[in-house]
Design a protein around this motif. Structure first.
Motif, PDB file in Angstrom:
ATOM      1  N   PRO A 171       0.817  -1.158   0.057  1.00 22.60           N
ATOM      2  CA  PRO A 171       0.068   0.138  -0.199  1.00 22.60           C
ATOM      3  C   PRO A 171       0.871   1.215   0.161  1.00 22.60           C
ATOM      4  O   PRO A 171       0.575   2.199  -0.675  1.00 22.60           O
ATOM      5  CB  PRO A 171      -0.777  -0.318   1.440  1.00 22.60           C
ATOM      6  CG  PRO A 171      -0.871  -1.654   1.615  1.00 22.60           C
ATOM      7  CD  PRO A 171       0.315  -2.070   1.207  1.00 22.60           C
ATOM      8  N   PHE A 172       2.021   1.214   0.812  1.00 19.91           N
ATOM      9  CA  PHE A 172       2.885   2.508   0.886  1.00 19.91           C
ATOM     10  C   PHE A 172       3.521   2.810  -0.719  1.00 19.91           C
ATOM     11  O   PHE A 172       3.611   3.723  -1.162  1.00 19.91           O
ATOM     12  CB  PHE A 172       3.865   2.157   1.746  1.00 19.91           C
ATOM     13  CG  PHE A 172       3.493   2.321   3.022  1.00 19.91           C
ATOM     14  CD1 PHE A 172       3.260   3.389   3.643  1.00 19.91           C
ATOM     15  CD2 PHE A 172       3.184   1.129   3.969  1.00 19.91           C
ATOM     16  CE1 PHE A 172       2.814   3.658   5.118  1.00 19.91           C
ATOM     17  CE2 PHE A 172       2.750   1.267   5.220  1.00 19.91           C
ATOM     18  CZ  PHE A 172       2.578   2.473   5.834  1.00 19.91           C
ATOM     19  N   ALA A 173       3.657   1.592  -1.363  1.00 15.27           N
ATOM     20  CA  ALA A 173       4.601   1.678  -2.766  1.00 15.27           C
ATOM     21  C   ALA A 173       3.416   2.214  -3.579  1.00 15.27           C
ATOM     22  O   ALA A 173       3.828   3.124  -4.442  1.00 15.27           O
ATOM     23  CB  ALA A 173       4.997   0.249  -3.104  1.00 15.27           C
ATOM     24  N   PRO A 176       8.548   1.515  -0.195  1.00 13.26           N
ATOM     25  CA  PRO A 176       9.856   2.146  -1.011  1.00 13.26           C
ATOM     26  C   PRO A 176      10.868   2.495  -0.354  1.00 13.26           C
ATOM     27  O   PRO A 176      10.684   3.027   1.027  1.00 13.26           O
ATOM     28  CB  PRO A 176       9.341   3.303  -1.706  1.00 13.26           C
ATOM     29  CG  PRO A 176       8.114   3.951  -0.873  1.00 13.26           C
ATOM     30  CD  PRO A 176       7.463   2.894  -0.265  1.00 13.26           C
ATOM     31  N   HIS A 177      12.153   2.438  -0.763  1.00 13.47           N
ATOM     32  CA  HIS A 177      13.480   2.543  -0.028  1.00 13.47           C
ATOM     33  C   HIS A 177      14.365   3.494  -1.236  1.00 13.47           C
ATOM     34  O   HIS A 177      14.408   2.796  -2.178  1.00 13.47           O
ATOM     35  CB  HIS A 177      13.806   1.568   0.578  1.00 13.47           C
ATOM     36  CG  HIS A 177      14.925   2.023   1.633  1.00 13.47           C
ATOM     37  ND1 HIS A 177      15.059   1.007   2.607  1.00 13.47           N
ATOM     38  CD2 HIS A 177      15.586   3.218   1.975  1.00 13.47           C
ATOM     39  CE1 HIS A 177      16.103   1.556   3.627  1.00 13.47           C
ATOM     40  NE2 HIS A 177      16.208   2.706   3.300  1.00 13.47           N
ATOM     41  N   VAL A 178      14.715   4.417  -0.997  1.00 12.19           N
ATOM     42  CA  VAL A 178      15.638   5.198  -1.804  1.00 12.19           C
ATOM     43  C   VAL A 178      16.985   5.480  -1.715  1.00 12.19           C
ATOM     44  O   VAL A 178      17.423   5.729  -0.611  1.00 12.19           O
ATOM     45  CB  VAL A 178      15.137   6.896  -1.996  1.00 12.19           C
ATOM     46  CG1 VAL A 178      15.717   7.541  -3.080  1.00 12.19           C
ATOM     47  CG2 VAL A 178      13.359   6.664  -2.532  1.00 12.19           C
ATOM     48  N   TRP A 179      17.730   5.154  -2.609  1.00  7.64           N
ATOM     49  CA  TRP A 179      19.322   5.615  -2.890  1.00  7.64           C
ATOM     50  C   TRP A 179      19.439   6.537  -3.877  1.00  7.64           C
ATOM     51  O   TRP A 179      18.924   6.302  -5.196  1.00  7.64           O
ATOM     52  CB  TRP A 179      20.398   4.373  -3.009  1.00  7.64           C
ATOM     53  CG  TRP A 179      20.466   3.687  -1.757  1.00  7.64           C
ATOM     54  CD1 TRP A 179      21.754   3.493  -1.228  1.00  7.64           C
ATOM     55  CD2 TRP A 179      19.628   2.899  -1.050  1.00  7.64           C
ATOM     56  NE1 TRP A 179      21.943   3.035  -0.158  1.00  7.64           N
ATOM     57  CE2 TRP A 179      20.513   2.392  -0.011  1.00  7.64           C
ATOM     58  CE3 TRP A 179      18.427   2.553  -1.220  1.00  7.64           C
ATOM     59  CZ2 TRP A 179      19.917   1.285   1.038  1.00  7.64           C
ATOM     60  CZ3 TRP A 179      18.103   1.584  -0.225  1.00  7.64           C
ATOM     61  CH2 TRP A 179      18.693   0.865   0.827  1.00  7.64           C
ATOM     62  N   ILE A 180      19.833   7.741  -3.677  1.00  9.85           N
ATOM     63  CA  ILE A 180      20.452   8.718  -4.506  1.00  9.85           C
ATOM     64  C   ILE A 180      21.832   8.453  -4.759  1.00  9.85           C
ATOM     65  O   ILE A 180      22.854   8.657  -3.880  1.00  9.85           O
ATOM     66  CB  ILE A 180      20.334  10.268  -4.124  1.00  9.85           C
ATOM     67  CG1 ILE A 180      18.900  10.455  -4.118  1.00  9.85           C
ATOM     68  CG2 ILE A 180      20.731  11.022  -5.310  1.00  9.85           C
ATOM     69  CD1 ILE A 180      18.269  11.985  -3.558  1.00  9.85           C
ATOM     70  N   LEU A 181      22.345   8.240  -6.140  1.00  8.58           N
ATOM     71  CA  LEU A 181      23.678   8.026  -6.478  1.00  8.58           C
ATOM     72  C   LEU A 181      24.279   9.404  -7.475  1.00  8.58           C
ATOM     73  O   LEU A 181      23.241   9.801  -8.146  1.00  8.58           O
ATOM     74  CB  LEU A 181      23.820   6.932  -7.164  1.00  8.58           C
ATOM     75  CG  LEU A 181      23.235   5.499  -6.731  1.00  8.58           C
ATOM     76  CD1 LEU A 181      23.813   4.282  -7.646  1.00  8.58           C
ATOM     77  CD2 LEU A 181      23.741   5.137  -5.120  1.00  8.58           C
ATOM     78  N   GLY A 211      17.057   6.677   2.104  1.00  3.02           N
ATOM     79  CA  GLY A 211      15.926   6.879   2.967  1.00  3.02           C
ATOM     80  C   GLY A 211      14.552   7.172   2.245  1.00  3.02           C
ATOM     81  O   GLY A 211      14.373   6.290   1.318  1.00  3.02           O
ATOM     82  N   GLY A 212      13.770   7.880   2.848  1.00  2.00           N
ATOM     83  CA  GLY A 212      12.368   8.015   2.353  1.00  2.00           C
ATOM     84  C   GLY A 212      12.253   9.018   1.252  1.00  2.00           C
ATOM     85  O   GLY A 212      13.157   9.703   0.922  1.00  2.00           O
ATOM     86  N   ILE A 213      11.099   9.154   0.537  1.00  2.00           N
ATOM     87  CA  ILE A 213      11.104  10.151  -0.544  1.00  2.00           C
ATOM     88  C   ILE A 213      10.580  11.463   0.015  1.00  2.00           C
ATOM     89  O   ILE A 213      10.865  12.549  -0.313  1.00  2.00           O
ATOM     90  CB  ILE A 213       9.617   9.456  -1.365  1.00  2.00           C
ATOM     91  CG1 ILE A 213      10.400   8.540  -2.235  1.00  2.00           C
ATOM     92  CG2 ILE A 213       9.316  10.721  -2.286  1.00  2.00           C
ATOM     93  CD1 ILE A 213       9.158   7.633  -3.106  1.00  2.00           C
ATOM     94  N   THR A 242      17.540   9.428   6.051  1.00  2.00           N
ATOM     95  CA  THR A 242      16.041   9.542   6.668  1.00  2.00           C
ATOM     96  C   THR A 242      15.664   8.162   6.904  1.00  2.00           C
ATOM     97  O   THR A 242      16.030   7.309   6.413  1.00  2.00           O
ATOM     98  CB  THR A 242      15.092  10.531   5.970  1.00  2.00           C
ATOM     99  OG1 THR A 242      14.811   9.805   4.706  1.00  2.00           O
ATOM    100  CG2 THR A 242      15.611  11.814   5.712  1.00  2.00           C
ATOM    101  N   LYS A 243      14.590   7.861   7.683  1.00  2.00           N
ATOM    102  CA  LYS A 243      13.908   6.790   7.823  1.00  2.00           C
ATOM    103  C   LYS A 243      12.697   6.633   6.668  1.00  2.00           C
ATOM    104  O   LYS A 243      11.932   7.365   6.425  1.00  2.00           O
ATOM    105  CB  LYS A 243      13.119   6.664   9.179  1.00  2.00           C
ATOM    106  CG  LYS A 243      12.383   5.401   9.499  1.00  2.00           C
ATOM    107  CD  LYS A 243      11.623   5.416  10.769  1.00  2.00           C
ATOM    108  CE  LYS A 243      12.854   5.193  11.446  1.00  2.00           C
ATOM    109  NZ  LYS A 243      12.196   4.782  12.937  1.00  2.00           N
ATOM    110  N   ALA A 244      12.825   5.639   5.916  1.00  6.02           N
ATOM    111  CA  ALA A 244      11.947   5.067   4.997  1.00  6.02           C
ATOM    112  C   ALA A 244      10.673   4.278   5.581  1.00  6.02           C
ATOM    113  O   ALA A 244      11.046   3.356   6.304  1.00  6.02           O
ATOM    114  CB  ALA A 244      12.512   4.283   3.907  1.00  6.02           C
ATOM    115  N   ILE A 245       9.504   4.859   5.110  1.00  4.18           N
ATOM    116  CA  ILE A 245       8.436   3.975   5.775  1.00  4.18           C
ATOM    117  C   ILE A 245       7.827   3.153   4.818  1.00  4.18           C
ATOM    118  O   ILE A 245       7.320   3.808   3.623  1.00  4.18           O
ATOM    119  CB  ILE A 245       7.449   5.160   6.524  1.00  4.18           C
ATOM    120  CG1 ILE A 245       8.022   6.054   7.467  1.00  4.18           C
ATOM    121  CG2 ILE A 245       6.126   4.293   7.022  1.00  4.18           C
ATOM    122  CD1 ILE A 245       8.508   5.178   8.583  1.00  4.18           C
ATOM    123  N   GLY A 246       7.474   2.083   4.948  1.00  3.57           N
ATOM    124  CA  GLY A 246       6.842   1.301   3.892  1.00  3.57           C
ATOM    125  C   GLY A 246       6.625  -0.219   4.358  1.00  3.57           C
ATOM    126  O   GLY A 246       6.932  -0.650   5.596  1.00  3.57           O
TER     127      GLY A 246
END
Length: 204
Positions: free
Chosen positions: A67-69, A140-145, A158-160, A193-197
């Motif tokens: 549901p979070f995604a 979801p869980h994010v990495w920015i490269l 972290g999160g969006i 940050t903390k990703a919630i999902g």
């Protein structure tokens, strides 16, 4: 006393199922990220090296069923539409074990991408090796490269944003702020940050 222990255990299990626990290890800001080669929904194999003109990437571990995604899908699309032309495309990866969550199988990935008209690649991490290497814990869980000296440097994890249930209530847009700071040549002010999902469905 026994009742209190049982209540606490139940609460912790509930929070874990919602993705509030943190997976230890994985890539952190400042680390060098590894490339990968995964199957896209068009059955073509994709790696980050294919993006010759990219300055970096928004790597999003996500899936079909969570549901979070689903709540974040439109925001992920918006991130790609805003930043791909500036050198930071979204690369979405589904790490879930389809035997545990059939809705996350490859055929359903193709269907979901068509329904939502994803403008970015949607890759299947069938072995879960990429998710484990990066340290993904939830969807979801994010990495920015960012590309630096022929390497892929982790700039954010972290999160969006800070409003999983309603985009309109987001007061901190973590990914947008990080990309804007990178484009301006500044240090990312909040690199984790903390990703919630939902927790990732790992193989046994």
């Amino acid at each position: 006393m026994k009742g209190k222990v049982l209540l606490l255990t139940t609460l912790l299990l509930g929070l874990a199922s919602m993705g509030w626990t943190q997976r230890t290890g994985g890539l952190q800001p400042g680390d060098d990220a590894s490339d990968f080669r995964l199957k896209n929904i068009d059955s073509q194999m994709v790696s980050l090296a294919d993006y010759k003109q990219a300055k970096g990437f928004i790597i999003v571990f996500t899936c079909n069923h969570c549901p979070f995604a689903k709540l974040y899908e439109d925001r992920i699309i918006a991130l790609h539409n805003k930043y791909a032309s500036k050198g930071y495309p979204v690369v979405a990866i589904n790490p879930n074990d389809a035997t545990k969550q059939p809705e996350d199988n490859f055929e359903m990935m193709v269907q979901r991408a068509q329904e939502k008209s994803f403008p970015y690649v949607y890759l299947q991490d069938e072995t879960q090796e990429v998710a484990r290497t990066y340290g993904a814990a939830r969807t979801p869980h994010v990495w920015i490269l960012q590309k630096q000296d022929n390497k892929l440097k982790v700039m954010y994890v972290g999160g969006i944003d800070n409003s999983p249930e309603d985009a309109a209530n987001a007061t901190e847009k973590y990914v947008e702020r990080a990309i804007d700071e990178l484009q301006a040549g500044r240090v990312v002010s909040k690199a984790t940050t903390k990703a919630i999902g939902c927790t990732i469905k790992w193989r046994e």
